[in-house]
Design a protein around this motif. Structure first.
Motif, PDB file in Angstrom:
ATOM      1  N   ASP A  87       0.821  -1.208   0.000  1.00  0.00           N
ATOM      2  CA  ASP A  87       0.000   0.000   0.000  1.00  0.00           C
ATOM      3  C   ASP A  87       0.858   1.262   0.000  1.00  0.00           C
ATOM      4  O   ASP A  87       0.390   2.351   0.304  1.00  0.00           O
ATOM      5  N   TYR A  88       2.124   1.120  -0.349  1.00  0.00           N
ATOM      6  CA  TYR A  88       3.075   2.235  -0.310  1.00  0.00           C
ATOM      7  C   TYR A  88       2.628   3.424  -1.153  1.00  0.00           C
ATOM      8  O   TYR A  88       2.228   3.282  -2.308  1.00  0.00           O
ATOM      9  N   GLU A  89       2.698   4.619  -0.547  1.00  0.00           N
ATOM     10  CA  GLU A  89       2.474   5.878  -1.247  1.00  0.00           C
ATOM     11  C   GLU A  89       3.715   6.740  -1.060  1.00  0.00           C
ATOM     12  O   GLU A  89       4.240   6.868   0.053  1.00  0.00           O
ATOM     13  N   LEU A  90       4.173   7.343  -2.138  1.00  0.00           N
ATOM     14  CA  LEU A  90       5.457   8.048  -2.128  1.00  0.00           C
ATOM     15  C   LEU A  90       5.546   9.131  -1.064  1.00  0.00           C
ATOM     16  O   LEU A  90       6.595   9.336  -0.459  1.00  0.00           O
ATOM     17  N   ASP A  91       4.450   9.831  -0.807  1.00  0.00           N
ATOM     18  CA  ASP A  91       4.480  10.946   0.138  1.00  0.00           C
ATOM     19  C   ASP A  91       3.818  10.610   1.464  1.00  0.00           C
ATOM     20  O   ASP A  91       3.397  11.505   2.206  1.00  0.00           O
ATOM     21  N   GLU A  92       3.721   9.303   1.767  1.00  0.00           N
ATOM     22  CA  GLU A  92       3.079   8.874   3.011  1.00  0.00           C
ATOM     23  C   GLU A  92       4.017   7.974   3.808  1.00  0.00           C
ATOM     24  O   GLU A  92       4.052   6.756   3.600  1.00  0.00           O
ATOM     25  N   PRO A  93       4.813   8.552   4.733  1.00  0.00           N
ATOM     26  CA  PRO A  93       5.737   7.724   5.528  1.00  0.00           C
ATOM     27  C   PRO A  93       5.053   6.575   6.262  1.00  0.00           C
ATOM     28  O   PRO A  93       5.671   5.535   6.511  1.00  0.00           O
TER      29      PRO A  93
END
Length: 239
Positions: A87-93
């Motif tokens: 569920d990785y999002e580039l701007d979501e640590p």
């Protein structure tokens, strides 16, 4: 590789492509051990005559359980099929935990199992490792950056260990599925290959000794990539 009478281990073998691989290996006369995380799905596989090992391969304890489950036995076929999305999002640590689980399951676990089970495989007259990657290992899509990275890493690892084992009794096979109808792809639109048909191509590749099994639409992707890797990347990045 002759499958009748061989002991095979299929990770992620209680669902999706892995389940179909396990069923088809069993039909070919192999003794098949499957791993998985769902007690209900593993119970269903036991009802079909499979030996099962419960374990989450993103955790060291899960890998230890799998290794212990086949220790001292004549394992001849290792199918590293287990995989998860991210569920990785580039701007979501906050999604880095999901990314880490994907990396551990899809890349770290196959490397660990290849390394730890290789002595058993070497001890057999003939053996094989099958690492299931993806067409996305050839060219990534932007919407699955971590998943693509793990599959590209596993592809590179597979090619490297194939060379290292070139003079041994252990064949190394890479299987590259396209988009397949599984729980992982349930929310995606578009044409999908059936898990049964994908598994059939993989098992046929094991039996005939292929180094690489390009399933379904991956054959076309490989053709495009052989002509123009840049074109393949442009096509797949928005896929």
């Amino acid at each position: 590789m002759e499958l009748h009478g061989k002991l095979a281990l299929v990770t992620g073998g209680s669902d999706g492509i892995g389940r179909e691989i396990a069923l088809q290996l069993q039909a070919a006369g192999a003794e098949v051990v499957v791993t998985g995380r769902s007690p209900e799905k593993l119970a269903g596989m036991r009802a079909l005559g499979f030996e099962t090992i419960a374990g989450d391969l993103s955790e060291p304890a899960g890998i230890d359980a799998v290794v212990a489950g086949v220790a001292g036995r004549p394992l001849a076929l290792l199918v590293n099929n287990a995989g998860v999305g991210s569920d990785y999002e580039l701007d979501e640590p906050a999604t880095l935990d999901s990314a880490a689980q994907c990396i551990r399951t899809n890349l770290d676990a196959p490397i660990a199992l290849c390394t730890r089970l290789l002595p058993i495989l070497r001890a057999q007259p003939a053996a094989a490792i099958v690492n299931v990657t993806s067409g996305l290992a050839i060219a990534p899509r932007a919407g699955g950056s971590i998943y693509c990275a793990t599959k590209a890493g596993l592809r590179a690892y597979t090619q490297a260990i194939r060379h290292l084992l070139r003079d041994s009794n252990v064949a190394v096979i890479e299987a590259l599925p396209p988009v397949v109808e599984t729980n992982m792809t349930a929310g995606r639109a578009g044409k999908k290959m059936s898990a049964h048909d994908c598994a059939a191509e993989i098992v046929r590749g094991i039996r005939t000794g292929k180094r690489e099994v390009n399933a379904g639409a991956v054959k076309l992707l490989q053709l495009v990539n052989s002509v123009s890797p840049a074109l393949a990347r442009r096509i797949m990045i928005k896929y």
